[in-house]
Design a protein around this motif. Structure first.
Motif, PDB file in Angstrom:
ATOM      1  N   CYS A 156     -98.916  46.684 -47.367  1.00 17.05           N
ATOM      2  CA  CYS A 156     -97.487  46.899 -47.603  1.00 17.05           C
ATOM      3  C   CYS A 156     -97.257  46.754 -49.097  1.00 17.05           C
ATOM      4  CB  CYS A 156     -96.673  45.885 -46.824  1.00 17.05           C
ATOM      5  SG  CYS A 156     -94.887  45.972 -47.140  1.00 17.05           S
ATOM      6  N   THR A 157     -96.901  47.858 -49.715  1.00 14.58           N
ATOM      7  CA  THR A 157     -96.721  47.871 -51.161  1.00 14.58           C
ATOM      8  C   THR A 157     -95.263  48.113 -51.495  1.00 14.58           C
ATOM      9  OG1 THR A 157     -98.959  48.707 -51.457  1.00 14.58           O
ATOM     10  CG2 THR A 157     -97.455  48.945 -53.310  1.00 14.58           C
ATOM     11  N   LEU A 186     -90.366  49.452 -49.490  1.00 16.91           N
ATOM     12  CA  LEU A 186     -91.634  48.992 -48.941  1.00 16.91           C
ATOM     13  C   LEU A 186     -92.351  50.160 -48.290  1.00 16.91           C
ATOM     14  CD1 LEU A 186     -90.515  45.646 -47.237  1.00 16.91           C
ATOM     15  CD2 LEU A 186     -91.335  46.012 -49.567  1.00 16.91           C
ATOM     16  N   GLN A 187     -93.647  50.234 -48.526  1.00 12.44           N
ATOM     17  CA  GLN A 187     -94.461  51.304 -47.972  1.00 12.44           C
ATOM     18  C   GLN A 187     -95.633  50.690 -47.231  1.00 12.44           C
ATOM     19  OE1 GLN A 187     -93.954  54.762 -48.359  1.00 12.44           O
ATOM     20  NE2 GLN A 187     -95.674  55.084 -46.968  1.00 12.44           N
ATOM     21  N   TYR A 210     -94.594  47.201 -38.837  1.00 10.27           N
ATOM     22  CA  TYR A 210     -93.641  47.241 -39.935  1.00 10.27           C
ATOM     23  C   TYR A 210     -93.821  46.018 -40.834  1.00 10.27           C
ATOM     24  CZ  TYR A 210     -91.109  50.510 -36.898  1.00 10.27           C
ATOM     25  OH  TYR A 210     -90.748  51.567 -36.095  1.00 10.27           O
ATOM     26  N   CYS A 211     -93.719  46.236 -42.120  1.00  8.19           N
ATOM     27  CA  CYS A 211     -93.628  45.109 -43.025  1.00  8.19           C
ATOM     28  C   CYS A 211     -92.168  44.936 -43.422  1.00  8.19           C
ATOM     29  CB  CYS A 211     -94.503  45.289 -44.267  1.00  8.19           C
ATOM     30  SG  CYS A 211     -94.086  46.705 -45.298  1.00  8.19           S
ATOM     31  N   ALA A 212     -91.821  43.723 -43.761  1.00  8.42           N
ATOM     32  CA  ALA A 212     -90.438  43.408 -44.077  1.00  8.42           C
ATOM     33  C   ALA A 212     -90.384  42.270 -45.080  1.00  8.42           C
ATOM     34  CB  ALA A 212     -89.678  43.042 -42.815  1.00  8.42           C
ATOM     35  N   ALA A 213     -89.266  42.192 -45.775  1.00 10.97           N
ATOM     36  CA  ALA A 213     -89.094  41.162 -46.791  1.00 10.97           C
ATOM     37  C   ALA A 213     -87.744  40.489 -46.624  1.00 10.97           C
ATOM     38  CB  ALA A 213     -89.206  41.770 -48.185  1.00 10.97           C
TER      39      ALA A 213
END
Length: 121
Positions: free
Chosen positions: A21-22, A3-4, A93-96
């Motif tokens: 977030c890519t 993740l970016q 922050y992005c998160a999955a």
């Protein structure tokens, strides 16, 4: 999958920013996606999350000001932030996660590197 996160920067209070977030390496379309932030000296906190179908949830401090969305075709999740306040300054922050409907940080197993948002008064 990696993740970016991007789109952070310096903005005056009342301004807007859009974070992106890519993902690379795998599609995000089936993941539940979240945004968190961490201010200096504070613990990381949940901000917003969105399901694969587009259902979203927000933390109280950002309700009505932040909007999370996703474009599965572009493998990207967005966080549109409006009416920014100095207390919104943090690393975002992005998160999955494969779990659904969770705002619990430990349930997220994929994390981006973070992007700095600074809101000046």
């Amino acid at each position: 999958v990696q993740l970016q996160a991007s789109g952070g920067g310096l903005v005056q209070a009342g301004g807007s920013l859009r974070l992106s977030c890519t993902a690379s390496g795998r599609t995000l379309s089936t993941y539940y996606m979240g945004w968190f932030r961490q201010a200096p000296g504070k613990e990381r906190e949940f901000i917003a999350a969105i399901s694969s179908s587009g259902s979203s949830t927000y933390a109280d401090p950002v309700k009505g000001r932040f909007f999370i969305s996703r474009d599965n075709a572009k493998n990207t999740v967005y966080l549109q932030m409006a009416n920014l306040k100095p207390e919104d300054s943090a690393v975002y922050y992005c998160a999955a996660t494969v779990f659904t409907a969770t705002i619990v940080e430990k349930n997220y197993h994929l994390w981006g590197q973070g992007t700095q948002v600074t809101v000046s008064s």
